[in-house]
Motif scaffolding. Sequence first.
Motif: not given
Length: 302
Positions: A35-62
């Motif tokens: 969505f615009a500059a934001a990126k999200l990644e998840l796996f179908l197993q577990g509906a598990h979010i693995t990555r959230y970047q609201p803007a370049a260079g910001i990694e919110v999740l470990w």
Amino acid sequence: MTPPDIVTLNKEFGLERRLRFSEGESGMIKVGLIFAAAKLELFLQGAHITRYQPAAGIEVLWMSDSALYQPGKALRGGIPLCWPWFGAHAENTAQPQHGYARTSLFRVSSTIADHQSTSITLTLDAAQAPWPDWKNRAALEFEIRLSDVLWMEMRSHNLSASTLTLSNALHSYFAISQRQQATIPAVTRLTYLDKLQNYLPQQQTCEITFDSEVDRIYQTPPASIDLLDQGRDIDTSIESWGNNNLVIWNPGEQKARQMNDFDDRGFEQMICIEPANALAQSITLLPGEYHRLGQQIKATRH
Ligand code: BG6
């Protein structure tokens, strides 16, 4: 459930460049949302979010570099869903910690991309429960909306003819600069059950620090939580709803070493902040009733 194939998923649910299915580690299917500059990644197993970047260079999740990407194994990091129980199963310790949602394959039920957000809704059907005592009793729907914030909601539905008690958590692993630099002012003065002292009730009298292992279930937390990190130029805030508890966890050095999917030094760079309903504050649903547990995460550079 047999894993669906990527071509069919993209045909049915893919949304141009806003939402795509692809093959992830060990052939497991993942979904990328934009969505615009934001990126999200998840796996179908577990509906598990693995990555959230609201803007370049910001990694919110470990996410652990040693995470094991194996079908049927929970991923270490991101946002696992604990459901339909949190922690150990109340009566049967043979059943897996934190329930079966995080190791089950979810079905995609809808995707939307409009000017407000890019979103996906995933379902874990009641018939999929691998344990006879849960078979056909409860379904879980998980909706994720990516915009300038990350919004998510778990909807638990009692499909059985009797009252159902369940516990749950959005087990969110946040990336931090260094654990000694981070704190969460909103929990000061709350009472908590200390798992490290056999759930002894305690009062948080000063700001929480992370010099050693922390495993606490805070009672009646406020709806807004800020994660402060002096070592990062990022402000992170979490709004949650439908939760009686807030679990805060950092395994500390020794426990991190004991886990084969946890980087040895990873405990220095993460804190779990988990909107939850646990133990005596689990939720009880009448036949046909729903419960919503959600959170909205906002991370911006200051
Ligand atoms: C936390 C619990 O929510 O999850 C901890 O409070 C637990 O006690 C941690 O160790 C991780 O659990 P797991 O099953 O993912 O290793």
